[in-house]
Design an enzyme around this catalytic site. Sequence first.
Site, PDB file in Angstrom:
ATOM      1  N   CYS A 100      23.484  98.143 -57.358  1.00 43.24           N
ATOM      2  CA  CYS A 100      24.479  98.713 -56.446  1.00 43.24           C
ATOM      3  C   CYS A 100      23.961  98.717 -55.014  1.00 43.24           C
ATOM      4  CB  CYS A 100      24.845 100.128 -56.885  1.00 43.24           C
ATOM      5  SG  CYS A 100      25.858 100.173 -58.374  1.00 43.24           S
ATOM      6  N   CYS A 123      15.060  89.277 -47.470  1.00 45.31           N
ATOM      7  CA  CYS A 123      16.244  89.968 -47.988  1.00 45.31           C
ATOM      8  C   CYS A 123      16.437  91.196 -47.108  1.00 45.31           C
ATOM      9  CB  CYS A 123      16.082  90.318 -49.464  1.00 45.31           C
ATOM     10  SG  CYS A 123      14.728  91.460 -49.819  1.00 45.31           S
TER      11      CYS A 123
END
Length: 381
Positions: A192, A340
Amino acid sequence: MDTPEADLTREELARYHRHILLPEVGPQGQKRLKNSSVLCVGAGGLGSPLALYLAAAGVGRIGIVDFDVVDESNLQRQILHDTASVGQPKIESAKKRLLALNPHITVETHEMKLSSANAVELFKRYDVIADGADNFATRYLVNDACVLTGKPNAYGSIFRFEGRLSVFGAGGGPCYRCLYPEPPPPGLVPSCAEGGVLGALPGVIGAMQAVEALKLLLGIGRPLVGRLMLYDALEQSWRTLKVKKDPHCPACGKNPTIRAPIDDEACCGLKEKPASMIPEITVEELKIKLERKESFLLLDVREPHENEIAKIPGSTLIPLGDLPRRCGELDQSKKLAVHCKSGGRSARAVQFLRDQGYDAVNVAGGIKAWSERIDPSVPQY
């Protein structure tokens, strides 16, 4: 010697009056709730509505296991916590909120990471386990410990706009491994934190977990044993699938092979190298490389919507989950610097790429560090 059951006080009779009016509950059912216990695995998105409704319902002893602290990004969905609790351990914030809601209950906090070393003994102390974990390793660990201790697992999971709900390991029904024998490959399914989640979604699924836990404690209705409910918030639709018990299940089958809970790496096949073994560069070193126009490729392994929010100029986007099938698009003669959001996914990408023969390094701290230390105009999220 068993502890005698505590009776309802006058204050509790008044507080739970709407419950007691229900023939399926009544004063005896409410007394049963008072003398029952539920362990909430996680005090996050699912654990918030779950614990709040269990507390409001009068479940006498609620346990919370979590080792995280409240972050500002949690407040979009984790309604146990508020702005003033940012930086505090989640279990402390949760306990304060639950006791403010209902001072007649007991809240037990377990500030630790759930593991094979502590799960079984912890689960033995509770009547129902409610799994609000946000990762596959913990879900398998919870499942196996529930099967081994004979505790029902009120399971919920959420991702983006979708939710799942079931009751595993109860009444001879299937367990989580009957439905999902093997976890997905590491990095294939974003968390999530990586993929996002609609803020109200955990409220729907967490409240439903509370309903299932209360039904189990009261012994009423038809719990979701042998059924998996799928919720699509965008379509506002529910589907129910049948889940059969697998006679060959390694956890609950006729000849089980799992005799103890399994921890992260063994459970999910996470054969990752220690972070110290993955080569990396700092964002300062990356800046120098870009300024010198060195010959290398800056690879972004975040999700497309993250790249839309913030990006480092000149980067190439290939999400981590797509990397195994798309790494052929990369020039193997070029060096790769991989980033990232904060360095976790890119470390896994670097490990994979180096195993495929690429010369790749991880950008430590990711785009978050780039925004903090190099270019503040890059948005943080």
